[in-house]
Every structure is written in structure tokens, then in C-alpha cells.
Design an enzyme around this catalytic site. Structure first.
Site, mmCIF file in Angstrom:
data_model
loop_
_atom_site.group_PDB
_atom_site.id
_atom_site.type_symbol
_atom_site.label_atom_id
_atom_site.label_comp_id
_atom_site.label_asym_id
_atom_site.label_seq_id
_atom_site.Cartn_x
_atom_site.Cartn_y
_atom_site.Cartn_z
ATOM 1 N N LYS A 47 0.122 19.509 -39.323
ATOM 2 C CA LYS A 47 -0.146 18.848 -40.322
ATOM 3 C C LYS A 47 -0.482 19.842 -41.553
ATOM 4 C CE LYS A 47 -0.690 14.886 -38.202
ATOM 5 N NZ LYS A 47 -1.807 14.864 -37.069
ATOM 6 N N TRP B 196 -8.600 9.046 -34.247
ATOM 7 C CA TRP B 196 -8.292 10.362 -33.440
ATOM 8 C C TRP B 196 -9.379 10.783 -32.508
ATOM 9 C CZ3 TRP B 196 -3.387 10.834 -32.641
ATOM 10 C CH2 TRP B 196 -2.646 10.597 -33.742
ATOM 11 N N ASP C 291 -11.543 18.960 -33.006
ATOM 12 C CA ASP C 291 -10.196 18.698 -33.524
ATOM 13 C C ASP C 291 -9.852 18.685 -35.112
ATOM 14 O OD1 ASP C 291 -7.703 17.637 -34.296
ATOM 15 O OD2 ASP C 291 -8.006 15.723 -32.945
#
Ligand SMILES: *Cc1c(COP(=O)(O)O)cnc(C)c1O
Length: 376
Positions: free
Chosen positions: A212, A104, A188
Site C-alpha cells: 500500500k 479491514w 493494522d
């Protein structure tokens, strides 16, 4: 009724009580005669839902008026581009630093490259021997003391929990420690948002796709210091301009109203448990149960540097990969769902987000023991 436990990495498990309340209120929200899905986003009812969700989230995070809490769209992926459009011009040099630790953070970096000159402040993209054990790329983390931050950077970006690799920074860095006294820190936090009780005084902005750990798909949460607003590039669409979204209380245009409503219920559920300190304790206990078992046998293995194992996403392999399919089929029969690992890593992955009770992890460990007995 058969008991199911959902270990999906995302979209993922939600608290049963939240889903039950949503079901009860589906046709008529609190006597309003409308489903939340049918309400005007400018009406009094939805304004209350949205304002409460923002306020509850700020309360959970312990942030005051100097912070803006925003609900946006496009997922964390869109933020990878929206972020540089908003913050890259904070300083003259129009440059930013990135720390690369897995899938990511690499995606974030690649997306931002088009907006200006970027530097890599640290990376775990090589293999490294630590305490006599060799870890493959992205299976360990560069310590804060190794980060080399450019003081002229408009911001420093990192991903604090790599969902696919299962590596996590458990703590926040001190800015002096990483030489970033005057550099805003942007994280993030998608896959461990609201999983830990952090002192947000140390950072400047967080973003997370809700699906999530904090709600359903459809909203992206941004928590940002207001002092960083107002330097957005003029080419940035207004709906992605943090300042304009903040001024409009997340209703610059029609927001994903139902997702905001469900996320708001999740925040109330977390507050009712005693807030994030209590939640973090539960998460640590769940993760320890699973890692302790994986470490106690050679049948299973987790390949991540122990100090940086994620308490949310736990990848593990079976010593003989030929057994994977049998493991997954048997797990499904026992009601243990979505344990297949990410295709880039293989093996299995158990995502044990806030809404996964310890009973679910106990059921998983019991099944793993049983499977080992029969196949070991
Ligand atoms: C899932 C994930 C993303 C991408 O999220 P989308 O909402 O699908 O865009 C980004 N970063 C992390 C850490 C993630 O776990």
C-alpha cells in the site's frame, strides 16, 4: 513521454527514483555479478540488504533495540490470524478487544474469533448524527473517549486507516484515555504505514502489508516490542512465530528477497527526504488540495466525517452516478489511472500514497474541474 499518475489503492505507486535504481541494478547488484533475485538469502550480500532495510525502517520509526522489526509473508490478511496465535495468551483470560471501523477491522475481528473470546471495544457500525449531519455506518469514527477497553484483554486491535472507507485516526490514543494502561495496542496500519510521524511509545505493535505505502507486494512488516515475544501458541507454525522470526532476523526460511530489497530502497528514499515529519507535511498538503476542491463544489462529494478523513485514501462520488464511467474513461485518457472506487462503496477513490507527488494531485484536481465544467 506521456505523464501517468497512478492512484491505485494497492499494489500502488512506488517512487520513480526507486524503480530507476532497481532497473539499473537489475542484472548486477553493486558489482556482485548477480541480480538480487538470484542471491542466496544466507549470503553476505543479501544479509547486508536485509539488515540495512530493518535498520533504516527502525530509524524512520524512531524505535530502538527494545523493538523487533520483522519481514514476514502472507499479507496483512494472514496477520489477522497470526496475531491472535502469538498474543492472545499474553494474559490468563485469553481474550482480546477489537475496535470496528470498516472493512479491514471487521475482517481482522472475524478471523480472530476462532482463536478465543473477543470483545468489541467500540464500533462505527451504526449511522450517527454529528454536528447535525448524518453519517452512514463506517463513514465516521468512535472517539477515543468512547472506547471501552477490557483491562484483562491480552491486546486491543484496531485499524488506523480504513483503506476502503477512507476514514483515518490521525493520532494515537493515550492509554489512560482509553482505559488500557496494561493492554498492548496492536494496529493494522497497512495503508498509511510511514505516512505520519507518530510517537510509537504509545503503542506496542504495528503491522502492514507493504504494497500500500511502503514497497511492493510480498512482504508484511511487523514492528513489535520484544517484551511481547515468547507467548506464541504451540499450534502456530514456526514461520509465523514472531519470536522465531525475530531470532532469525526475518530469515527463518527463504523470505521474499526482492520485495525486501525494494522496500529497503523506499526506506532510504524516505530518510533522504528528512524522515517522516517531512513526509507527513507533504501528505497533508496533498490531501488538503483534493478535499478542499471536493468541498468547494456540489458536483463531487466525500461522505466521511471531516475530522477523520484519510490523508491517503480519498473516496469521492459524483452527484450523478451515471457520470462515473465517463469520468473514469476521461481520466484514463489524461493518464490518471486506477481511480475507480471499491465495489462496496462505489464512485471513485484516489489513493495518494507517499510516492504520489503533489503534481499528481494537481493533475487530478485540474481534470476534476474540467470534467465539472463540461458536465455540471
Ligand atoms: C489491503 C489491506 C489489508 C489486506 O492486505 P493483504 O496484504 O492483501 O493481505 C489489510 N488491512 C488493510 C488496512 C489494508 O489496506
Amino acid at each position: 513521454m506521456k505523464q501517468f499518475w497512478n492512484f491505485s489503492a494497492g499494489p500502488s505507486v512506488l517512487p520513480k527514483v526507486v524503480l530507476q535504481q532497481a532497473a539499473d541494478e537489475m542484472l548486477d547488484w553493486q558489482g556482485s555479478g548477480q541480480s538480487v533475485m538470484e542471491m542466496s538469502h544466507r549470503g553476505a550480500e543479501f544479509t547486508q540488504i536485509c539488515t540495512e532495510a530493518e535498520a533504516d525502517l527502525a530509524k524512520l520509526l524512531g524505535v530502538g533495540e527494545e523493538w523487533a522489526v520483522l519481514f514476514m509473508q502472507g499479507g496483512a490478511t494472514a496477520q489477522n490470524a497470526i496475531l491472535p496465535m502469538n498474543l492472545l495468551d499474553l494474559k490468563e483470560a485469553q481474550t482480546a478487544d477489537y475496535v470496528l471501523t470498516g472493512s479491514w477491522s471487521n475482517k481482522a475481528y472475524k478471523e480472530a474469533v476462532g482463536y478465543g473470546e473477543l470483545r468489541i471495544a467500540a464500533s462505527s457500525g451504526d449511522s450517527r448524527v454529528i454536528d447535525g449531519v448524518e453519517y452512514k455506518p463506517w463513514h465516521w469514527l468512535p472517539e477515543f473517549s468512547e472506547w471501552r477497553v477490557n483491562p484483562e484483554a491480552s491486546y486491543l486491535h484496531y485499524c488506523s486507516n480504513e483503506t476502503i472507507g477512507g476514514v483515518e485516526f490521525a493520532d494515537l490514543p493515550n492509554k489512560e484515555q482509553i482505559g488500557a494502561e496494561n493492554v498492548p495496542l496492536v494496529l493494522d496500519v497497512s495503508s498509511h504505514f510511514l505516512a505520519r510521524d507518530w510517537d510509537l511509545n504509545k503503542v506496542d505493535m504495528l503491522y502492514a502489508g507493504a504494497q500500500k505505502n511502503a514497497g511492493p507486494a510480498g512482504i508484511t512488516v511487523i514492528v513489535i516490542r520484544r517484551e511481547l515475544l515468547g507467548k506464541c501458541r504451540s499450534v502456530c507454525p514456526d514461520v509465523f512465530n514472531y519470536q522465531k522470526v525475530a531470532e532469525a532476523n526475518s530469515c527463518f526460511n527463504t523470505p521474499p528477497t526482492y520485495s525486501i530489497y525494494i522496500a529497503g530502497l523506499v526506506y532510504k528514499w524516505l530518510l533522504a527526504q528528512g524522515g517522516l515529519a517531512a513526509v507527513e507535511q507533504k501528505n497533508k498538503a496533498k490531501a488538503q488540495l483534493l478535499y478542499d476542491y471536493v468541498d468547494s463544489t456540489d458536483f463531487y462529494n466525500n461522505f466521511v466525517q471531516p475530522e477523520h478523513r484519510s490523508i491517503m485514501n480519498v473516496p469521492f462520488i459524483i452527484h450523478d452516478a451515471a457520470l462515473d464511467a465517463k469520468f473514469l474513461a476521461g481520466a484514463k485518457e489524461q493518464g490518471l489511472l486506477n481511480l475507480k472506487g471499491h465495489k462496496s462503496v462505489g464512485g471513485m477513490r484516489a489513493s495518494i500514497y507517499n510516492a504520489m507527488p503533489i503534481e499528481g494531485v494537481e493533475a487530478l484536481v485540474a481534470y476534476m474541474k474540467d470534467f465539472e465544467r463540461q458536465n455540471g
